[in-house]
Enzyme design. Structure first.
Site, PDB file in Angstrom:
ATOM      1  N   PHE A 246       0.857  -1.190   0.000  1.00 50.23           N
ATOM      2  CA  PHE A 246       0.000   0.000   0.000  1.00 50.23           C
ATOM      3  C   PHE A 246       0.895   1.243   0.000  1.00 50.23           C
ATOM      4  O   PHE A 246       2.007   1.222   0.543  1.00 50.23           O
ATOM      5  CB  PHE A 246      -0.898  -0.034   1.239  1.00 50.23           C
ATOM      6  CG  PHE A 246      -1.951   1.033   1.271  1.00 50.23           C
ATOM      7  CD1 PHE A 246      -3.053   0.957   0.441  1.00 50.23           C
ATOM      8  CD2 PHE A 246      -1.844   2.109   2.136  1.00 50.23           C
ATOM      9  CE1 PHE A 246      -4.036   1.941   0.467  1.00 50.23           C
ATOM     10  CE2 PHE A 246      -2.811   3.096   2.169  1.00 50.23           C
ATOM     11  CZ  PHE A 246      -3.910   3.011   1.336  1.00 50.23           C
TER      12      PHE A 246
ATOM     13  N   SER B 181       1.351   3.873   1.640  1.00 48.61           N
ATOM     14  CA  SER B 181       1.914   4.405   2.880  1.00 48.61           C
ATOM     15  C   SER B 181       3.004   3.520   3.470  1.00 48.61           C
ATOM     16  O   SER B 181       3.673   3.918   4.431  1.00 48.61           O
ATOM     17  CB  SER B 181       0.800   4.593   3.918  1.00 48.61           C
ATOM     18  OG  SER B 181       0.228   3.342   4.253  1.00 48.61           O
ATOM     19  N   LYS B 182       3.199   2.328   2.915  1.00 46.88           N
ATOM     20  CA  LYS B 182       4.200   1.416   3.464  1.00 46.88           C
ATOM     21  C   LYS B 182       5.617   1.851   3.057  1.00 46.88           C
ATOM     22  O   LYS B 182       5.798   2.558   2.071  1.00 46.88           O
ATOM     23  CB  LYS B 182       3.927  -0.005   2.972  1.00 46.88           C
ATOM     24  CG  LYS B 182       2.554  -0.553   3.372  1.00 46.88           C
ATOM     25  CD  LYS B 182       2.413  -0.624   4.881  1.00 46.88           C
ATOM     26  CE  LYS B 182       1.144  -1.343   5.309  1.00 46.88           C
ATOM     27  NZ  LYS B 182      -0.078  -0.580   5.095  1.00 46.88           N
ATOM     28  N   PRO B 183       6.639   1.422   3.797  1.00 47.78           N
ATOM     29  CA  PRO B 183       8.022   1.803   3.434  1.00 47.78           C
ATOM     30  C   PRO B 183       8.375   1.458   1.989  1.00 47.78           C
ATOM     31  O   PRO B 183       9.070   2.234   1.326  1.00 47.78           O
ATOM     32  CB  PRO B 183       8.863   1.014   4.440  1.00 47.78           C
ATOM     33  CG  PRO B 183       7.982   0.927   5.651  1.00 47.78           C
ATOM     34  CD  PRO B 183       6.603   0.725   5.100  1.00 47.78           C
TER      35      PRO B 183
END
Length: 351
Positions: free
Chosen positions: A156, A158-160
């Site tokens: 997604f 927003s993930k790193p």
């Protein structure tokens, strides 16, 4: 399922050291596919941390099984191994068959897999490592993707390591499990697209998202280092006024969130907002307090830490390109909001 998808799977397997990478449409599908691959369903219980995102419990319910909530540890926000057996006792008291554990690596640090894997082995449980927030981290020299019977992750945005929409993957060294997961991802496909060996889903990864991830993977290692530098600066600057996260010995984090703990959280968040600083609360209500899961069993020893954390956590801006001047502004604002008010580490009960 274009050529970019296969290339991404090969590169991700190489990055983690896992034998197999099976890409999929999103992290929630990854968890559900893992449960279905082991045929976990009605009458089964799966241990889930009470303090985490809803997907862990949701996927258990979607396959017809029952989530049983265990507590987490305050120092790293992850599933507490000491809460597993009380949760198993609650499951058995409810007439359920303990079948699995979903260990969520909350905020970027791996859970205590040495102990969790030992408990899973002793109890005959299927252990799913949920690395949606920890992909790129490591524990005792092994990267996320190598823990449990299978690791699930999310890409997604927003993930790193995030794509430009939804995406996910599973990792395992088990050849048979990998074959089942690939089948489940494409409508239970067998020898060809019109041979259906099992009830599957449409869980394919979009080729455009795979192409995005391939490009971002090129700089991911550098970004992991940069995120750690940001976290180190936060830790040095904030440890006197807030409960800051702590890495366990042998663990690294990708700092999906930099989450502190303070009392009077809403007042502190409002003060930071007035200074132009966004914050977030992950997560304001533990899962056993959510209406959808109100009747689920909980560990016999209770969930006090999950409930306390839900009232104290506050996530600060965190990304690989957070410049020092901006970080200094965040730190100064937090010191003004918290300093001298008794809202810091001692007051929160953090140890």
């Amino acid at each position: 399922m274009g050529p970019e998808v296969l290339e991404l799977e090969q590169q991700l397997a190489g990055f983690t050291g896992a034998r197999h990478c099976i890409s999929c449409a999103n992290g929630t599908d990854a968890l559900q596919m893992a449960l279905r691959a082991r045929e976990i369903g009605p009458g089964d219980a799966v241990i889930v941390p009470a303090f985490t995102f809803v997907a862990a419990a949701e996927t258990v319910s979607l396959v017809g099984a029952t989530p049983v909530f265990a507590d987490v540890r305050e120092e790293d926000f992850n599933l507490d191994p000491e809460s597993i057996r009380p949760a198993l006792a609650a499951a058995r008291a409810a007439g359920l068959r303990p079948a699995g554990i979903i260990a969520v690596d909350l905020f970027g640090q791996p859970a205590d897999y040495g102990r969790l894997e030992a408990i899973a082995e002793e109890e005959g449980l299927f252990l799913i490592a949920d690395a949606a927030q920890s992909f790129g981290s490591a524990l005792d020299g092994k990267r996320a993707g190598r823990f449990g019977h299978v690791t699930a992750t999310s890409f997604f945005p927003s993930k790193p390591l995030g794509c430009y929409g939804d995406g996910g993957a599973l990792f395992t060294d088990d050849d048979e499990l990998a074959a089942i997961l690939r089948s489940l991802r494409q409508h239970g496909q067998g020898e060809d697209r019109y041979d259906h060996q099992r009830v599957g889903i449409n869980g394919r990864l979009d080729s455009i998202q795979a192409a995005v991830l391939l490009a971002k993977l090129e700089t991911f290692g550098e970004e992991i280092v940069a995120r750690q530098e940001v976290a180190d600066e936060y830790g040095r600057a904030l440890s006197a006024v807030a409960a800051v996260p702590v890495l366990r010995t042998g663990a690294s984090s990708v700092w999906a969130q930099y989450t502190i703990r303070v009392l009077e959280r809403d007042r502190v968040a409002a003060a930071l907002k007035a200074d132009g600083i966004p914050t977030a609360i992950h997560y304001p209500r533990p899962l056993h307090h959510q209406p959808a899961y109100a009747g689920s069993p909980i560990a016999a020893t209770g969930l006090a830490r999950s409930e306390r954390l839900a009232g104290e956590v506050l996530s600060l801006p965190m990304h690989a390109y957070l410049d020092l001047a901006t970080q200094d502004h965040i730190v100064a604002s937090l010191h003004r909001a918290v300093g001298g008010t008794g809202l810091g580490r001692a007051a929160s009960g953090y140890r």
